[in-house]
Design a protein around this motif. Sequence first.
Motif, PDB file in Angstrom:
ATOM      1  N   THR B  94       3.887  -1.388   0.818  1.00 20.18           N
ATOM      2  CA  THR B  94       3.505  -2.517   0.134  1.00 20.18           C
ATOM      3  C   THR B  94       3.393  -3.428   0.094  1.00 20.18           C
ATOM      4  N   ARG B  95       3.513  -4.387  -0.449  1.00 20.68           N
ATOM      5  CA  ARG B  95       2.586  -4.883  -0.070  1.00 20.68           C
ATOM      6  C   ARG B  95       3.917  -6.114   0.979  1.00 20.68           C
ATOM      7  N   GLU B  96       5.389  -5.583  -0.117  1.00 18.45           N
ATOM      8  CA  GLU B  96       6.346  -6.527   0.479  1.00 18.45           C
ATOM      9  C   GLU B  96       6.199  -6.095   2.310  1.00 18.45           C
ATOM     10  N   THR B 127      -2.981   4.360   2.086  1.00 21.15           N
ATOM     11  CA  THR B 127      -2.193   3.192   0.924  1.00 21.15           C
ATOM     12  C   THR B 127      -1.901   1.782   1.883  1.00 21.15           C
ATOM     13  N   TYR B 128      -1.476   1.834   3.767  1.00 18.38           N
ATOM     14  CA  TYR B 128      -1.644   0.723   4.417  1.00 18.38           C
ATOM     15  C   TYR B 128      -2.851   0.134   4.507  1.00 18.38           C
ATOM     16  N   ARG B 129      -3.663   1.021   3.785  1.00 15.19           N
ATOM     17  CA  ARG B 129      -5.540   0.258   4.386  1.00 15.19           C
ATOM     18  C   ARG B 129      -5.455  -0.785   3.299  1.00 15.19           C
ATOM     19  N   ARG B 130      -5.105   0.288   1.819  1.00 17.87           N
ATOM     20  CA  ARG B 130      -5.781  -0.592   0.564  1.00 17.87           C
ATOM     21  C   ARG B 130      -4.550  -2.042   0.325  1.00 17.87           C
ATOM     22  N   THR B 131      -3.871  -1.943   0.865  1.00 18.83           N
ATOM     23  CA  THR B 131      -2.406  -2.903   0.839  1.00 18.83           C
ATOM     24  C   THR B 131      -2.922  -4.259   1.609  1.00 18.83           C
ATOM     25  N   LEU B 132      -3.410  -3.258   2.873  1.00 18.61           N
ATOM     26  CA  LEU B 132      -3.786  -4.383   4.129  1.00 18.61           C
ATOM     27  C   LEU B 132      -5.059  -5.208   3.279  1.00 18.61           C
TER      28      LEU B 132
END
Lengths: 195, 195
Positions: B94-96, B127-132
């Motif tokens: 997540t962003r957090e 998900t990591y990539r997208r959040t980054l």
Amino acid sequence: MPEGALTTLEYALLGLVAMRPMSGYDVHRVFATTPMAHFSSSPGAIYPALRRLARRGLLKAALDRATEARPRRVYALTRGGEEALHAWLRQPVTREDLVRGSGAPILRFALAEGRVSKEEVLAYLMTYRRTLESYLEELQGHAREMPAAAGLHPRLALERGIRGYQGDLEWVRSAAAKIRRTGRGPRKRRGRVEG
Amino acid sequence: MPEGALTTLEYALLGLVAMRPMSGYDVHRVFATTPMAHFSSSPGAIYPALRRLARRGLLKAALDRATEARPRRVYALTRGGEEALHAWLRQPVTREDLVRGSGAPILRFALAEGRVSKEEVLAYLMTYRRTLESYLEELQGHAREMPAAAGLHPRLALERGIRGYQGDLEWVRSAAAKIRRTGRGPRKRRGRVEG
DNA sequence: GTTTACATGTAATCCGTTACATGATTGA
DNA sequence: TCAATCATGTAACGGATTACATGTAAAC
């Protein structure tokens, strides 16, 4: 009276209030709307921290009853606060700073502008650089000695850490170069005239 | 039974004990001698955390009286611990996670080996990539809108953050590629898992 | 035979998180 | 007028840090 060190949040508060006097909500908004969010947290952390700093004599609170219906407590740095902040800004970057990932090295750098001489900033960046180089060697040693049985994921995770610190190293070099190119460093705070 | 989430340290403990049953001291030594030090801390954090996990039923302690003069409490995962760990490993980044810099994204990745299917690991990295990517856009927006009066140091500090996340992004891509290449049957033709 | 390091914890203090409380201002 | 949002906090709880306590094995 710097009995005992302050938390990172407390130093961040000193640094913010040093820019201009602020209320708890002002500080909260900075944390909520800028990448300083990293150090932030909730009102439940900010307000007590401001009070602690005031109790220690590093901030002084002015009750502003005129401008608002509800009284605002506007905090400003005291002389002692100036000194505590200045002393902290000149602390070298340590291995623990890196391991803990507190963000303190960058916070100190960001808050140093106008409060620390150009030469001291460059000296600070040099400690950052040396600590990075030394810690990188340590991590690369770990990478070399990592048993094959440790698996792919831990190896990749370590590689990510190493890459990150290498990137920091490049940043430090580039930042130092940019700072060297600036005009006579801000010896003391000098007003920025924008154009 | 997972009433309330665990702390990062507690998940780290679950992950370590999941590899092999460990005593508090074993765990302490891992923290003291590997880059896992990032999540570590002191015995004063580790021992109480192990007990909390045992009290919750996520770990079970075996008093080992035979091998040592002083009894060692050796902890092992319970079924509930397995489930709690597995559920956590599959949480998206997540962003957090990024803002807080807790290190949890990498910890989850490192502990996922052998406990999560290859497809799930790749989904996690996605998900990591997208959040980054999303957070990078946010930071670049800040950089664009940063008033010139903000000064050089804050700008450089922000640039350092952006560079760091860009490096993470490259790492995620490279790690995903390496994982895609693993464990493929010799006869299997490569399928595209791109997004 | 005494110091040093290993091994396993406990206790006090304190900070941060989460959730709640309350009053003013603005928009529908 | 009712809700939402701004603005300013307080309270309860719990986890982490720091320092201390203690008992065994190894080293000198």
